[in-house]
Scaffold this active site. Sequence first.
Site, PDB file in Angstrom:
ATOM      1  N   CYS A 132       0.680  -1.241   0.086  1.00  0.00           N
ATOM      2  CA  CYS A 132      -0.024  -0.121  -0.099  1.00  0.00           C
ATOM      3  C   CYS A 132       0.740   1.135   0.009  1.00  0.00           C
ATOM      4  CB  CYS A 132      -0.994   0.064   1.138  1.00  0.00           C
ATOM      5  SG  CYS A 132      -0.326  -0.333   2.882  1.00  0.00           S
ATOM      6  N   HIS A 276      -1.801   1.148   7.534  1.00  0.00           N
ATOM      7  CA  HIS A 276      -2.131   1.007   5.992  1.00  0.00           C
ATOM      8  C   HIS A 276      -2.013   2.523   5.575  1.00  0.00           C
ATOM      9  CE1 HIS A 276      -4.064  -0.347   2.532  1.00  0.00           C
ATOM     10  NE2 HIS A 276      -5.131   0.500   2.576  1.00  0.00           N
ATOM     11  N   ASN A 302      -8.095   4.208  -1.929  1.00  0.00           N
ATOM     12  CA  ASN A 302      -7.486   2.995  -1.500  1.00  0.00           C
ATOM     13  C   ASN A 302      -6.747   2.241  -2.610  1.00  0.00           C
ATOM     14  OD1 ASN A 302      -6.743   1.194   0.265  1.00  0.00           O
ATOM     15  ND2 ASN A 302      -8.709   0.789   1.106  1.00  0.00           N
TER      16      ASN A 302
END
Length: 335
Positions: A132, A276, A302
């Site tokens: 990520c 994250h 995201n």
Amino acid sequence: MKFLSAIILLTVAVAMADKDEDDWNFYKFQFGRKHSPKEEANRKRHFLARQRAIEKHNSENKDWQMGHNKFSDLSDDEKVSLLGAKPAIRRERLISREVAVPVLDRALPASIDYRTNKCMQPVKDQGQCGSCWSFATIVPLEFNSCNKTGTAVALSEQMLVDCDTTNHGCNGGMYDAAWQFLQGKGGAMKSSSYAYTSGPSGTAGTTCKFDSTAVGAKVASFGWVTPYPNPTAIMTNLQSDGPLPAALMVLDSLYSYSTGVYSDAACPSDVNSVNHAVVIVGYGTTTATATVPATAYWIVRNSWSTGWGLSGYFMIKRGVNMCNIESWAAYVRVV
């Protein structure tokens, strides 16, 4: 009487079992799931547990709703593998080194939304890889390079996963370290020359195929949005610097996010509790209704594919440092 009650309970149990089986079969059809007989029982168990959680949440929460997606039949360990924000520092230790820039007293628009901007590349999918951080690194570089040159560019996350030894490939990293790496390396390559292929494994430095002739953007400078956590500072930087990477603590509830303004009372208060990396791409405020008050929110990108959330994005409550997202905003500028 007892016999009749037993018959009713049995009938209800059979009906619920039939519904569970129908729901599970529809889920498998919808998401193309094909499991071995050995795996089927565990996957179904994960799905039904998620089904119960979704039903309970949606009956009790008016601010945001859950729904099934490609994560509904995953185990907890599989979901954790999607997370990879690993800050090298603790924020409170930076206070003495960071200069708290006064928030500019400028007129801020009521809302900003970069999702449909011509410089925003399509949402991508990190797959079963804790990369990520690389996606959060790349998005603002793509956007700001396009803003500066007028030409859209897609950059390579895989280059960072393979080449950036200051981070840890599929085992996590952070965007500030990645920008520093790119400064020293000479820039980020175009994805057309270095496509994303990462899966469950990936060790930085072992398979690097850097090519300076395929560089698509170079880092001029970067920094943290200060003071923090400060919503107005983030809004100001969104206006001046485009999309802003940030880190947050992902709780189990977020995996099933579907619509609305996300919040979870279980989010930790320790600003260093993050796992994250995402990108803040805008903000706004919902319209109040008779039953639900207006809510200020961030629009967040995201890297879990367009099949998750709002076509790959989600909204999260603004102004309360929900899940610590307002403590880790950063900006980058291009050459």
